[in-house]
Design a protein around this motif. Structure first.
Motif, PDB file in Angstrom:
ATOM      1  N   PHE A  18       0.839  -1.195   0.000  1.00 54.29           N
ATOM      2  CA  PHE A  18       0.000   0.000   0.000  1.00 54.29           C
ATOM      3  C   PHE A  18       0.874   1.245   0.000  1.00 54.29           C
ATOM      4  CE2 PHE A  18      -2.673  -3.313   1.558  1.00 54.29           C
ATOM      5  CZ  PHE A  18      -3.952  -2.998   1.123  1.00 54.29           C
ATOM      6  N   ALA A  19       0.435   2.266  -0.714  1.00 57.42           N
ATOM      7  CA  ALA A  19       1.068   3.576  -0.638  1.00 57.42           C
ATOM      8  C   ALA A  19       0.006   4.588  -0.246  1.00 57.42           C
ATOM      9  CB  ALA A  19       1.689   3.964  -1.974  1.00 57.42           C
ATOM     10  N   ALA A 142      -0.353   4.556   5.341  1.00 54.61           N
ATOM     11  CA  ALA A 142      -0.036   3.383   4.541  1.00 54.61           C
ATOM     12  C   ALA A 142       0.098   2.135   5.408  1.00 54.61           C
ATOM     13  CB  ALA A 142       1.258   3.608   3.755  1.00 54.61           C
ATOM     14  N   LYS A 143       0.772   2.269   6.539  1.00 62.86           N
ATOM     15  CA  LYS A 143       0.929   1.135   7.450  1.00 62.86           C
ATOM     16  C   LYS A 143      -0.411   0.715   8.032  1.00 62.86           C
ATOM     17  CE  LYS A 143       3.257  -1.793  10.095  1.00 62.86           C
ATOM     18  NZ  LYS A 143       3.839  -3.026   9.530  1.00 62.86           N
ATOM     19  N   SER A 144      -1.272   1.669   8.331  1.00 59.94           N
ATOM     20  CA  SER A 144      -2.599   1.350   8.840  1.00 59.94           C
ATOM     21  C   SER A 144      -3.396   0.563   7.807  1.00 59.94           C
ATOM     22  CB  SER A 144      -3.340   2.639   9.212  1.00 59.94           C
ATOM     23  OG  SER A 144      -4.648   2.368   9.666  1.00 59.94           O
ATOM     24  N   ALA A 148      -4.703  -3.342   8.252  1.00 55.68           N
ATOM     25  CA  ALA A 148      -6.110  -3.707   8.071  1.00 55.68           C
ATOM     26  C   ALA A 148      -6.232  -4.820   7.040  1.00 55.68           C
ATOM     27  CB  ALA A 148      -6.918  -2.490   7.645  1.00 55.68           C
ATOM     28  N   HIS A 149      -5.417  -4.755   6.005  1.00 51.03           N
ATOM     29  CA  HIS A 149      -5.396  -5.780   4.966  1.00 51.03           C
ATOM     30  C   HIS A 149      -4.953  -7.130   5.549  1.00 51.03           C
ATOM     31  CE1 HIS A 149      -4.755  -7.533   1.009  1.00 51.03           C
ATOM     32  NE2 HIS A 149      -3.464  -7.705   1.250  1.00 51.03           N
ATOM     33  N   ALA A 152      -7.668  -8.667   7.548  1.00 57.38           N
ATOM     34  CA  ALA A 152      -8.685  -9.267   6.684  1.00 57.38           C
ATOM     35  C   ALA A 152      -8.213 -10.621   6.150  1.00 57.38           C
ATOM     36  CB  ALA A 152      -9.023  -8.325   5.530  1.00 57.38           C
ATOM     37  N   LEU A 153      -6.934 -10.712   5.802  1.00 60.83           N
ATOM     38  CA  LEU A 153      -6.393 -11.998   5.360  1.00 60.83           C
ATOM     39  C   LEU A 153      -6.460 -13.025   6.481  1.00 60.83           C
ATOM     40  CD1 LEU A 153      -3.182 -10.962   3.339  1.00 60.83           C
ATOM     41  CD2 LEU A 153      -5.419 -11.653   2.443  1.00 60.83           C
ATOM     42  N   ASP A 154      -6.146 -12.585   7.696  1.00 59.67           N
ATOM     43  CA  ASP A 154      -6.182 -13.505   8.826  1.00 59.67           C
ATOM     44  C   ASP A 154      -7.600 -13.994   9.096  1.00 59.67           C
ATOM     45  OD1 ASP A 154      -4.387 -14.661  10.961  1.00 59.67           O
ATOM     46  OD2 ASP A 154      -5.954 -13.782  12.222  1.00 59.67           O
TER      47      ASP A 154
END
Length: 210
Positions: A18-19, A142-144, A148-149, A152-154
């Motif tokens: 992410f950027a 970007a880190k946030s 969050a991504h 969601a994967l977890d």
């Protein structure tokens, strides 16, 4: 108006990069901005929420999927990520700083600037996420988004860990998934050497069983 741009998630074997671009008057930024790597999770998320919720601050986000990562190279994709995030917020006459994603910071800035559809001035610096508050704000956002991504994967796959190759939980997840399904999960960056190692180990284990 000024802006700052940074990315998160360049190195993981799982999930997207992410950027974020943050365009704002510096006076609008909350206190405590720093390189996101220096902040606790709670502090980072509190700052990210304040940045996103402030009407004086405009935020752009770009996501680079594992499919794009596997089909490209990280130098080009980091440029693309910065430009795509910035394209959502930049206006003609703006100027700002990217955290340099190239050993040649000027070259990185020129490549990002050349992708913009408006006349804006882009510079780049190494370590800008710690030295410049707008870039620090971008690193936080970007880190946030990356965290969050991963959450969601977890929730989808369970037990993915941080997604980094050095994380034993992530490596165990990949090995278990391949063992159960015979292939890598859709969230994996299949071009990463970690994935090749997991597939090779699974193949060797199958041969040993035979």
């Amino acid at each position: 108006m000024e802006f700052g741009v940074d990315e998160a998630g360049k190195g993981p074997v799982l999930g997207s990069m992410f950027a974020a671009a943050v365009r704002a008057p510096r006076a609008a930024l909350p206190e405590g901005i720093d390189d996101s790597k220096r902040l606790s999770d709670a502090k980072r998320e509190a700052l990210a929420e304040r940045i996103r919720d402030d009407d004086r601050i405009t935020v752009g986000i770009a996501e680079i999927s594992p499919e794009r990562i596997d089909a490209g190279n990280m130098n080009d994709l980091t440029v693309a990520a910065h430009a795509e995030a910035l394209s959502g917020v930049v206006r003609s006459g703006d100027m700002g700083v990217c955290d340099a994603g190239d050993v040649d910071a000027d070259r990185f800035a020129d490549r990002v600037e050349s992708r913009l559809d408006v006349g804006a001035t882009v510079t780049a610096e190494h370590g800008a996420d710690a030295a410049d508050e707008l870039v620090g704000a971008a690193s936080i956002v970007a880190k946030s988004a990356r965290e969050a991504h991963v959450a969601a994967l977890d929730a989808r796959f369970e037990g993915v860990g941080s997604g980094y190759p050095s994380d034993p939980t992530t490596r165990e997840f990949l090995a278990t998934y391949v063992d159960a399904n015979g292939e890598l999960p859709a969230c994996a960056r299949t071009s990463w050497s970690t994935c090749a190692d997991v597939l090779a180990a699974a193949e060797q284990s199958g041969l040993d069983d035979f």
